[in-house]
Design a protein around this motif. Structure first.
Motif, PDB file in Angstrom:
ATOM      1  N   MET A 646       0.240  91.712   9.855  1.00 45.50           N
ATOM      2  CA  MET A 646      -1.167  91.383  10.000  1.00 45.50           C
ATOM      3  C   MET A 646      -1.463  89.968   9.515  1.00 45.50           C
ATOM      4  O   MET A 646      -2.153  89.190  10.188  1.00 45.50           O
ATOM      5  CB  MET A 646      -2.010  92.406   9.241  1.00 45.50           C
ATOM      6  N   MET A 647      -0.945  89.611   8.354  1.00 42.44           N
ATOM      7  CA  MET A 647      -1.214  88.271   7.819  1.00 42.44           C
ATOM      8  C   MET A 647      -0.579  87.188   8.671  1.00 42.44           C
ATOM      9  O   MET A 647      -1.187  86.138   8.921  1.00 42.44           O
ATOM     10  CB  MET A 647      -0.740  88.195   6.368  1.00 42.44           C
ATOM     11  N   ASN A 648       0.653  87.417   9.137  1.00 43.57           N
ATOM     12  CA  ASN A 648       1.299  86.424   9.992  1.00 43.57           C
ATOM     13  C   ASN A 648       0.560  86.229  11.302  1.00 43.57           C
ATOM     14  O   ASN A 648       0.405  85.103  11.792  1.00 43.57           O
ATOM     15  CB  ASN A 648       2.750  86.829  10.260  1.00 43.57           C
ATOM     16  N   ARG A 649       0.096  87.334  11.888  1.00 48.60           N
ATOM     17  CA  ARG A 649      -0.651  87.217  13.142  1.00 48.60           C
ATOM     18  C   ARG A 649      -1.966  86.471  12.938  1.00 48.60           C
ATOM     19  O   ARG A 649      -2.389  85.683  13.796  1.00 48.60           O
ATOM     20  CB  ARG A 649      -0.903  88.598  13.735  1.00 48.60           C
ATOM     21  N   MET A 650      -2.624  86.741  11.820  1.00 50.28           N
ATOM     22  CA  MET A 650      -3.866  86.039  11.530  1.00 50.28           C
ATOM     23  C   MET A 650      -3.618  84.538  11.436  1.00 50.28           C
ATOM     24  O   MET A 650      -4.331  83.726  12.051  1.00 50.28           O
ATOM     25  CB  MET A 650      -4.461  86.576  10.225  1.00 50.28           C
ATOM     26  N   ILE A 651      -2.599  84.152  10.681  1.00 50.27           N
ATOM     27  CA  ILE A 651      -2.267  82.728  10.535  1.00 50.27           C
ATOM     28  C   ILE A 651      -1.932  82.111  11.887  1.00 50.27           C
ATOM     29  O   ILE A 651      -2.434  81.035  12.252  1.00 50.27           O
ATOM     30  CB  ILE A 651      -1.076  82.555   9.570  1.00 50.27           C
TER      31      ILE A 651
END
Length: 665
Positions: A646-651
């Motif tokens: 989730m965090m990688n996709r957001m970035i």
């Protein structure tokens, strides 16, 4: 601390409930800003993997003799779970001891009245049970053998009994029907509620006090041990608040209604002496518990002790021996302690250098979990309500990690209302350079950006984005009137508060108006979806667990949140036009902004169909969009790989659609 205030300029026209489970909350420290980001270049850059490598401390509890503090330490998330154990800190000896060592999870520590035994809940067997362990050492022994597990418990004042909640196991007939797949359920009617029970610690004899028709939310003993005070209802309804306060005889189970508070309430406690009870309740009829009330058991009206003198939401409180109450409340982005007397007199205590979370107090000693945006959580102790000493260092590795110290900004919204925001300048920021800006909106709407770590904000700021986190109308910490300012107005004034913040950042010469993004989770996800239906200013949107069709969401969401939404928006049965007017789906054909939608497959608060519906509409109108569904997950992501993803996709989404220029470019 730097503070920037904006003059009024024309503007254009959810309990951040679980982003804390997947995205930790933002914070700030009182540090001056410079032309460059305040980071230590010798520290490691922050990564999504590192964010999960963080110990969590919770449930501190002083022993009755004030010699020890028990608390729960949860290990960093690994795979799909996180192990937790109980630690004890001996105050006089300054000795920290790991008190339990389970491969599963130990939690909810409770001291016996004589301080010689610690009881706790553990999942070390198939079902969660109450365990007892002597303070001077020895093996933990299971007190209960529940087939369904124990939910919560409390010692009686004499230490001879323990009250607890557990459900009845399935009958033979129910087991057979389940085995034969003949297990249809009538909604609400067939639900089994936990029974309030009492176990004798020596004989282990168990007595039931309530039946399955009662839903018990909380319970506490009276000082004489003859009664318990409970929060309960015998006719729970999804969209209504039907809970009342009752007394129940510990000997026979006879119940007596004490009060029916108006609106939601929680955290019932019995005042010293047993002549009154206290609780955190609603000033009117909602939307959430806000003030501290005192109610005499002899009869009469509850008195609000904090509405006039403090007018800030009470997060937690504890009675002191002198008859006063120590309360912790949100004041803007910080938490503050106050001592409140029963006649309403208030004394504000000096703020600690870290922000207190859960706390415990006795005599003049207070132990609490403290942290800030750039200081990882640890256990702290104070003996004078002024200076506090850090007594643990579980998160010492975080001293080596590069974090950015946020600032407080204040600006005027479209109607002159002052909005406070938390701002992170990007790493490598140059005063004369305009940078991409991402606005993050908290959940709730009665949430708040406070003095705690924000993973999304820190990750983005480390990668060249300025990050603005405004406490828009509806936020807590700014008084009751501000909290209810967006009633019947989701996507109205609160949305304009967001845009006014964007305008302010552009006017300050910080934000590049052509490189703007917006993101959030739950109510923040709603705002990220709503915004792109109303304007084309944002070049990227990340919408986590959003509400996109408010009428459909209202009918499908879990019961626990339904009354909250009813307070804000009414019901679609009576106010359908308003629900349609404030739903992103109504305007989906207007969207041009690339939109990433993130959802838990089993989300019961904002069901996954909300995400599918919005995504399908975006695709129909050829909008760049991705929908990511996380299997097994609810409203907040709890699995290690999912949270990293989730965090990688957001970035990646913001980085792809909003170009970040390198210094000097």
């Amino acid at each position: 601390m730097r503070s920037i205030t904006r003059k009024k300029t024309p503007g254009i026209h959810r309990l951040f409930l679980s982003i804390a489970a997947s995205v930790l909350i933002l914070a700030l420290t009182a540090q001056p800003a410079s032309a460059f980001s305040t980071v230590d270049t010798q520290k490691k850059p922050l990564s999504p993997e590192q964010i999960l490598n963080r110990y969590r401390l919770s449930s501190p509890l002083l022993s009755p003799d004030v010699s020890c503090v028990a608390f729960v330490l949860s290990d960093p998330l690994k795979g799909t779970s996180s192990k937790s154990n109980i630690y004890i800190y001996k105050i006089k000896d300054k000795a920290l001891i790991q008190f339990t060592n389970s491969t599963k999870s130990d939690r909810h520590p409770r001291w016996s009245p004589d301080s010689r035994t610690l009881a706790f809940l553990s999942s070390r067997s198939d079902k969660t049970q109450i365990y007892l362990i002597p303070i001077d050492g020895g093996e933990a022994l299971a007190l209960t053998e529940s087939k369904t597990g124990i939910r919560s418990f409390e010692w009686s004042p004499d230490g001879k009994r323990i009250a607890f909640l557990s459900t009845q196991p399935k009958t033979e007939e129910e087991e057979k029907k389940q085995k034969d797949k003949d297990d249809a359920l009538v909604v609400d009617r067939d639900k089994k509620h936990a029974l309030l029970r009492i176990i004798d610690v020596d004989s282990r004899e168990i007595r039931d006090l309530t039946g399955e028709k009662w839903r018990i939310s909380s319970f506490t003993w009276t000082p004489d041990g003859k009664q318990l005070i409970i929060s309960a209802t015998n006719h729970p309804q999804p969209e209504l608040l039907t809970e009342k306060i009752y007394s129940i005889e510990a000997g026979g189970g006879k119940m007596h209604e004490i009060a029916a508070p108006n609106g939601p309430f929680n955290n019932i406690k019995v005042a010293p002496g047993g002549k009154a009870i206290s609780y955190i309740g609603s000033r009117t009829d909602g939307p959430s518990a806000h003030d501290l009330f005192l109610l005499p058991l002899s009869g009469g009206k509850a008195r609000n002790l904090t509405a006039a003198a403090i007018n800030r939401p009470i997060a937690s409180y504890s009675w002191k021996k002198d008859g006063a109450v120590l309360v912790s409340c949100l004041t803007g982005v910080a938490r503050t302690f106050y001592s409140v007397s029963t006649d309403g007199k208030v004394k504000k205590h000096k703020n600690f250098k870290v922000q207190p979370g859960s706390f415990t107090t006795a005599d003049n000693t207070i132990a609490f979990v403290g942290e800030t945006s750039t200081t990882a959580p640890e256990l702290w102790i104070s003996t004078d309500y002024c200076a506090a000493e850090k007594i643990t260092s579980f998160n010492k590795e975080w001293d080596k990690i590069e974090l950015i110290r946020p600032e407080i900004l204040k600006y005027k919204s479209f109607d002159g209302k002052e909005i406070e925001a938390v701002f992170l300048r990007p790493k490598g920021f140059r005063q004369e350079t305009k940078v991409p800006l991402v606005v993050l909106v908290h959940g709730g709407p009665t949430g708040v950006w406070s003095d705690r770590f924000n993973s999304w904000g820190q990750l983005l700021a480390a990668r060249g984005f300025a990050v603005l986190c405004p406490n828009i109308r509806g936020s807590i910490g700014y008084g009751h009137k501000f909290m209810v300012a967006n009633r019947r107005d989701w996507g109205g004034g609160d949305y304009k508060d967001v845009l006014a913040g964007v305008d302010f950042m552009v006017e300050q010469g910080i934000a590049d108006p052509d490189r703007l993004g917006i993101g959030g989770w739950s109510y923040g996800g709603y705002m990220a979806a709503w915004a792109v239906t109303q304007t084309e200013r944002f070049k990227a949107s990340v919408s986590g667990a959003p509400m996109t069709d408010l009428a459909v969401e209202y009918g499908a969401e879990t019961n626990s949140i339904n009354a909250y939404d009813t307070w804000f928006m009414g019901t679609p049965y009576e106010n359908l036009d308003l629900f349609i007017e404030r739903s992103p789906m109504t305007y989906v054909k207007n969207v041009k902004t690339p939109t990433l939608i993130l959802c838990g497959e089993n989300d019961a608060i904002d069901p996954v169909a909300q995400c599918y519906q919005f995504h399908r509409g975006l695709k129909r109108y050829n909008v760049t969009t991705d929908l990511v569904i996380y299997p097994r997950e609810g409203h907040g992501l709890r699995e290690e790989k999912h949270r990293i993803d989730m965090m990688n996709r957001m970035i990646d989404w913001f980085s792809k659609h909003i170009k970040v220029k390198t210094p000097g470019e």
